[in-house]
Design a protein around this motif. Sequence first.
Motif, PDB file in Angstrom:
ATOM      1  N   ILE A  10       0.732  -1.225   0.028  1.00  0.00           N
ATOM      2  CA  ILE A  10      -0.077  -0.083   0.029  1.00  0.00           C
ATOM      3  C   ILE A  10       0.797   1.112   0.101  1.00  0.00           C
ATOM      4  O   ILE A  10       0.370   2.017  -0.700  1.00  0.00           O
ATOM      5  CB  ILE A  10      -0.806  -0.028   1.223  1.00  0.00           C
ATOM      6  CG1 ILE A  10      -1.835  -1.070   1.174  1.00  0.00           C
ATOM      7  CG2 ILE A  10      -1.629   1.287   1.260  1.00  0.00           C
ATOM      8  CD1 ILE A  10      -2.793  -1.253   2.317  1.00  0.00           C
ATOM      9  N   SER A  14       0.768   3.695  -2.915  1.00  0.00           N
ATOM     10  CA  SER A  14       0.293   5.171  -2.703  1.00  0.00           C
ATOM     11  C   SER A  14       1.366   6.231  -3.369  1.00  0.00           C
ATOM     12  O   SER A  14       0.878   7.137  -4.116  1.00  0.00           O
ATOM     13  CB  SER A  14       0.085   5.732  -1.473  1.00  0.00           C
ATOM     14  OG  SER A  14       1.371   5.736  -0.855  1.00  0.00           O
ATOM     15  N   VAL A  49      -5.827   1.708  -1.198  1.00  0.00           N
ATOM     16  CA  VAL A  49      -5.019   2.424  -0.652  1.00  0.00           C
ATOM     17  C   VAL A  49      -5.560   3.205   0.779  1.00  0.00           C
ATOM     18  O   VAL A  49      -4.644   3.296   1.644  1.00  0.00           O
ATOM     19  CB  VAL A  49      -4.181   3.325  -1.639  1.00  0.00           C
ATOM     20  CG1 VAL A  49      -3.303   4.228  -0.916  1.00  0.00           C
ATOM     21  CG2 VAL A  49      -3.567   2.389  -2.667  1.00  0.00           C
ATOM     22  N   GLY A 301      -3.657   9.347   0.535  1.00  0.00           N
ATOM     23  CA  GLY A 301      -3.352   8.059   0.138  1.00  0.00           C
ATOM     24  C   GLY A 301      -1.758   8.173   0.846  1.00  0.00           C
ATOM     25  O   GLY A 301      -1.317   7.175   1.498  1.00  0.00           O
ATOM     26  N   SER A 305      -0.698   6.174   4.344  1.00  0.00           N
ATOM     27  CA  SER A 305       0.186   4.986   4.130  1.00  0.00           C
ATOM     28  C   SER A 305       1.613   5.284   4.874  1.00  0.00           C
ATOM     29  O   SER A 305       2.317   4.320   4.868  1.00  0.00           O
ATOM     30  CB  SER A 305       0.488   4.748   2.503  1.00  0.00           C
ATOM     31  OG  SER A 305       1.194   5.955   2.028  1.00  0.00           O
TER      32      SER A 305
END
Length: 436
Positions: A10, A14, A49, A301, A305
Amino acid sequence: MLGLGSKEIIYWVSIVLFVGTYTMIILEKFFHRVPAALFGGLLAVFLGVVTPEAAWESIDHNTMFLLIGMMIIVSVLIESGFFSILSATALKLTKGDPLKILLTFTTLTAVLSAFLDNVTTVLFMVPILITMTARLKLKPVPYIIAVVLASNIGGTATLIGDPPNIIIGSIGGFTFMDFIVNLAPIIVVTLIIGTAVFTFMMKIKGDLEPKIKDEEELKKIVEAQRVEFDIVLMRKGLIIFGITIILFFLHHILHLEAGTIALFMASVLMLWAKENPERILERVEWTTLMFFLGLFIVIGGLEHSGVFEDVAHMIAGIIKDPILGILILGPFAAIISGIVDNIPFTMAMSYVLLDFAKTAAFDVEPLWWALALGACLGGNLTIIGASANVVAAGLAEREGYPIKFFDFVKAGTPVTVITVIVALGLLWLKYYILGV
């Protein structure tokens, strides 16, 4: 919504999504920036995400409400003929001289941006500027870009001028007067130098050359401005606008966000004015709002993340003394703010500075001001670097004067580099030479 599995996947997806979205925005010949941003944002949700709930939280609702509210108020003022009157008045005062127009509008914009938010100022100034320059057969785009650059510089001076400053003031515990004392004198000097830079650039490009050479013809244009206006609607619009500005100054006391105030006052104005809502809402820059919506999710995102957090901690780990901190944090904040929206980065870095202050062997206050200067002034680097830039681009495009990504970069980069160097140099001089 697809699940991508591990946090590491992820994390990197991102970053790829952000780079891909940004690339599409840059390649404006092939992709319009609005669907590009929306595609990137919704793809982030589709791939997992960010969850739909996290995507919603990523949107800066205060900014969105502020934009919608002020766009509605400005729309009513346009309908009343207020901007046409201001344009005609400014035309007479400057006598159609391009240099006087540039200096008048950039100075006024910078001052207003320090005491309003710079998005409101741009919404207010750009329609007047477009009308004036078009009448004088000048290219509006260079003047619009100059006004945007001035708005971002001027907005750096105070707590309420630019969103990053509001974040820094809130998290760092700084007052309105703290910003005035520490940043306003620096910004006055920076504005003078920045104005000289973009004036020189416009001069060498020929953008300050009068297009109407005949003095008699110019005199006729200046003096023969017939303006239609609705005085009752104008009075209502100005009263609501004035109350809105007063409430902006009091929003910390009232514990209300500026966006809530703007949208509430816009609804009051529409009820009071009794104008056709469809006609008023047609002037709202919905394409600009959709661009922000998509971009906020893409950037969200990165935030969710952990990319921003890692970058912020990496910078904090390098900083060993305040001088190095100013030299590293200020320019880095400027670069990041020119590439992504400066709000999430400023928020992440503010919390890092808050923790860093607990263990640092030196006073970290200069780092807060370096962050503010870098985050705000760095917004002049690209067309998506600050909210005011995007709003101005939307207004210009609606009137048939699109601002190209690289045209903005060519104008904004020299101004950003010089103003950031000057501002951070003055900050260093303030603390470590003058000792104040």
